[in-house]
Scaffold this active site. Structure first.
Site, PDB file in Angstrom:
ATOM      1  N   HIS A 118       0.702  -1.281  -0.105  1.00 44.34           N
ATOM      2  CA  HIS A 118       0.097  -0.166   0.029  1.00 44.34           C
ATOM      3  C   HIS A 118       0.893   1.244  -0.001  1.00 44.34           C
ATOM      4  O   HIS A 118       0.441   2.387   0.324  1.00 44.34           O
ATOM      5  CB  HIS A 118      -1.008   0.077   1.021  1.00 44.34           C
ATOM      6  N   CYS A 129       2.672  14.760 -12.195  1.00 40.81           N
ATOM      7  CA  CYS A 129       3.936  13.964 -12.903  1.00 40.81           C
ATOM      8  C   CYS A 129       4.735  13.148 -12.170  1.00 40.81           C
ATOM      9  O   CYS A 129       5.468  12.592 -12.954  1.00 40.81           O
ATOM     10  CB  CYS A 129       4.922  15.228 -12.874  1.00 40.81           C
ATOM     11  N   VAL A 215      -4.376 -10.734  17.664  1.00 42.03           N
ATOM     12  CA  VAL A 215      -5.280 -10.534  19.205  1.00 42.03           C
ATOM     13  C   VAL A 215      -6.729 -11.231  19.177  1.00 42.03           C
ATOM     14  O   VAL A 215      -7.263 -11.365  20.069  1.00 42.03           O
ATOM     15  CB  VAL A 215      -5.217  -9.108  19.800  1.00 42.03           C
ATOM     16  N   ALA A 233       1.625  -9.753  18.766  1.00 38.76           N
ATOM     17  CA  ALA A 233       2.616 -10.376  18.058  1.00 38.76           C
ATOM     18  C   ALA A 233       4.298 -10.462  18.658  1.00 38.76           C
ATOM     19  O   ALA A 233       4.902 -10.985  18.494  1.00 38.76           O
ATOM     20  CB  ALA A 233       2.842  -9.771  16.378  1.00 38.76           C
TER      21      ALA A 233
HETATM   22  P1  OAD Z   1      -6.986  -3.241  10.738  1.00 32.44           P
HETATM   23  O1  OAD Z   1      -7.166  -2.172  11.503  1.00 32.44           O
HETATM   24  O2  OAD Z   1      -8.056  -3.615   9.789  1.00 32.44           O
HETATM   25  O3  OAD Z   1      -6.686  -4.568  11.408  1.00 32.44           O
HETATM   26  C1  OAD Z   1      -5.565  -4.459  12.379  1.00 32.44           C
HETATM   27  C2  OAD Z   1      -5.611  -6.080  12.893  1.00 32.44           C
HETATM   28  O4  OAD Z   1      -4.500  -5.971  14.044  1.00 32.44           O
HETATM   29  C3  OAD Z   1      -6.750  -6.615  13.651  1.00 32.44           C
HETATM   30  O5  OAD Z   1      -7.128  -7.791  13.217  1.00 32.44           O
HETATM   31  C4  OAD Z   1      -6.614  -6.518  15.422  1.00 32.44           C
HETATM   32  O6  OAD Z   1      -7.063  -7.826  15.858  1.00 32.44           O
HETATM   33  C5  OAD Z   1      -4.871  -6.818  14.956  1.00 32.44           C
HETATM   34  N1  OAD Z   1      -4.061  -6.575  16.253  1.00 32.44           N
HETATM   35  C6  OAD Z   1      -4.114  -5.413  17.187  1.00 32.44           C
HETATM   36  N2  OAD Z   1      -3.234  -5.373  17.969  1.00 32.44           N
HETATM   37  C7  OAD Z   1      -2.249  -6.429  17.859  1.00 32.44           C
HETATM   38  C8  OAD Z   1      -1.304  -7.000  18.224  1.00 32.44           C
HETATM   39  N3  OAD Z   1      -0.453  -6.165  19.219  1.00 32.44           N
HETATM   40  N4  OAD Z   1      -0.606  -7.930  17.784  1.00 32.44           N
HETATM   41  C9  OAD Z   1      -1.123  -8.699  16.651  1.00 32.44           C
HETATM   42  N5  OAD Z   1      -2.324  -8.103  16.113  1.00 32.44           N
HETATM   43  C10 OAD Z   1      -3.009  -7.164  16.629  1.00 32.44           C
HETATM   44  O7  OAD Z   1      -5.520  -3.147   9.825  1.00 32.44           O
HETATM   45  P2  OAD Z   1      -5.150  -3.987   8.401  1.00 32.44           P
HETATM   46  O8  OAD Z   1      -5.524  -5.155   8.563  1.00 32.44           O
HETATM   47  O9  OAD Z   1      -3.537  -3.623   8.370  1.00 32.44           O
HETATM   48  O10 OAD Z   1      -5.241   0.241   3.819  1.00 32.44           O
HETATM   49  O11 OAD Z   1      -5.757  -2.970   7.371  1.00 32.44           O
HETATM   50  C11 OAD Z   1      -5.671  -3.132   6.030  1.00 32.44           C
HETATM   51  C12 OAD Z   1      -5.701  -2.117   5.183  1.00 32.44           C
HETATM   52  O12 OAD Z   1      -6.979  -1.324   5.705  1.00 32.44           O
HETATM   53  C13 OAD Z   1      -4.694  -1.054   5.613  1.00 32.44           C
HETATM   54  O13 OAD Z   1      -3.517  -1.196   4.742  1.00 32.44           O
HETATM   55  C14 OAD Z   1      -5.343   0.135   5.074  1.00 32.44           C
HETATM   56  C15 OAD Z   1      -6.587   0.147   5.816  1.00 32.44           C
HETATM   57  O14 OAD Z   1      -7.644   0.759   5.112  1.00 32.44           O
HETATM   58  C16 OAD Z   1      -5.221   1.647   2.872  1.00 32.44           C
HETATM   59  O15 OAD Z   1      -5.295   2.750   3.689  1.00 32.44           O
HETATM   60  C17 OAD Z   1      -5.282   1.242   1.406  1.00 32.44           C
END
Ligand code: OAD
Length: 245
Positions: A118, A129, A215, A233
């Site tokens: 991303h 540009c 989590v 993690a």
């Molecule tokens: P999310 O906010 O959707 O999910 C975060 C995940 O991390 C959840 O499943 C939580 O349970 C988990 N979590 C929280 N704390 C944690 C810890 N200490 N150890 C392990 N896991 C933990 O974030 P993403 O899945 O990264 O895209 O979101 C995907 C995309 O949605 C992002 O890249 C962004 C967003 O919109 C764009 O902006 C294009």
């Protein structure tokens, strides 16, 4: 503990691990997730703040959120989980990190083969540009937003907004790594944003063992995950590194 030992043994035997990471790996670095009670999308409606058409319509408004996000990213340091992945790469077990995160923390932790699916918030790009400049701290004091010196258009962080395509090179590299790994780590992602969320399914269909750290349970957990570690993690990955030493 037994499961951790088992996974460490699998890694020792099979090597060739690829990690697919999301916002959860950076929580302990001080960066909130997108979804959930403390998530960024609770305070900022992504339709209004994260869609490319919103940016084109009203860059000043979107830059209010981008400035806040950048401040948080500038303060952040790699977590124990980022450090563990860097160690695994140095030890020759981890081949690549495919990350949805835009915070650049895998690079800061020392990983060399990082695919930023991303994009990266530490760079700015001109939508016209395509010229790129570093997103340094002094940009935060440019109001209402920084402009391209050549085209005068509002610059945007070099990240993928909703409605934009995934950079083709990142997509090709990620698909290749996903197909060719023996073990896939899924770390801290809700697995709801596509096409990124396809990546672990590609690995599974090519025979990889899936190890998930989160989590909470996700759409992957009951469908493709072989070993699920419920918790932060940062509490599991350094343990695995220790066992492999
Ligand atoms: P999310 O906010 O959707 O999910 C975060 C995940 O991390 C959840 O499943 C939580 O349970 C988990 N979590 C929280 N704390 C944690 C810890 N200490 N150890 C392990 N896991 C933990 O974030 P993403 O899945 O990264 O895209 O979101 C995907 C995309 O949605 C992002 O890249 C962004 C967003 O919109 C764009 O902006 C294009």
């Amino acid at each position: 503990m037994d499961t951790i030992k088992k996974v460490a043994e699998i890694i020792k035997e099979k090597k060739n691990v690829v990690a697919f990471t999301g916002a959860g790996i950076s929580v302990e670095s001080g960066i909130p997730t997108f979804r959930g009670a403390q998530g960024l999308w609770e305070r900022y409606d992504p339709d209004e703040y994260a869609h490319i058409s919103s940016f084109n319509r009203n860059p000043e408004k979107v830059w209010m959120m981008l400035r806040e996000m950048a401040q948080v990213i500038f303060e952040a340091k790699p977590s124990a989980a980022h450090e563990a992945l860097s160690e695994l790469e140095k030890m020759g077990y981890l081949r690549a990190v495919i990350t949805q995160n835009v915070d650049g923390l895998h690079h800061l932790a020392g990983n060399k083969n990082v695919i930023e699916y991303h994009g990266n918030h530490r760079w700015l790009v001109c939508p016209l540009c395509r010229g790129k400049t570093p997103f340094t701290k002094d940009v935060l004091s440019i109001f209402p937003y920084p402009r391209c010196e050549t085209c005068q258009r509002a610059l945007k962080p070099d990240v993928v907004f909703f409605g934009e395509n995934i950079p083709i090179e990142a997509m090709i590299r990620a698909n290749e790594e996903a197909k060719n790994c023996n073990v896939m780590f899924i770390i801290g992602t809700s697995g709801v944003v596509y096409p990124a969320a396809e990546i672990p399914y590609i690995s599974k269909s090519h025979g990889a063992i899936i190890v998930e750290f989160n989590v909470e349970r996700t759409p992957f957990t009951n469908s493709i995950t072989d070993y699920f570690f419920a918790g932060s993690a940062s509490s599991f990955l350094p343990e695995i590194v220790k066992m492999l030493r």
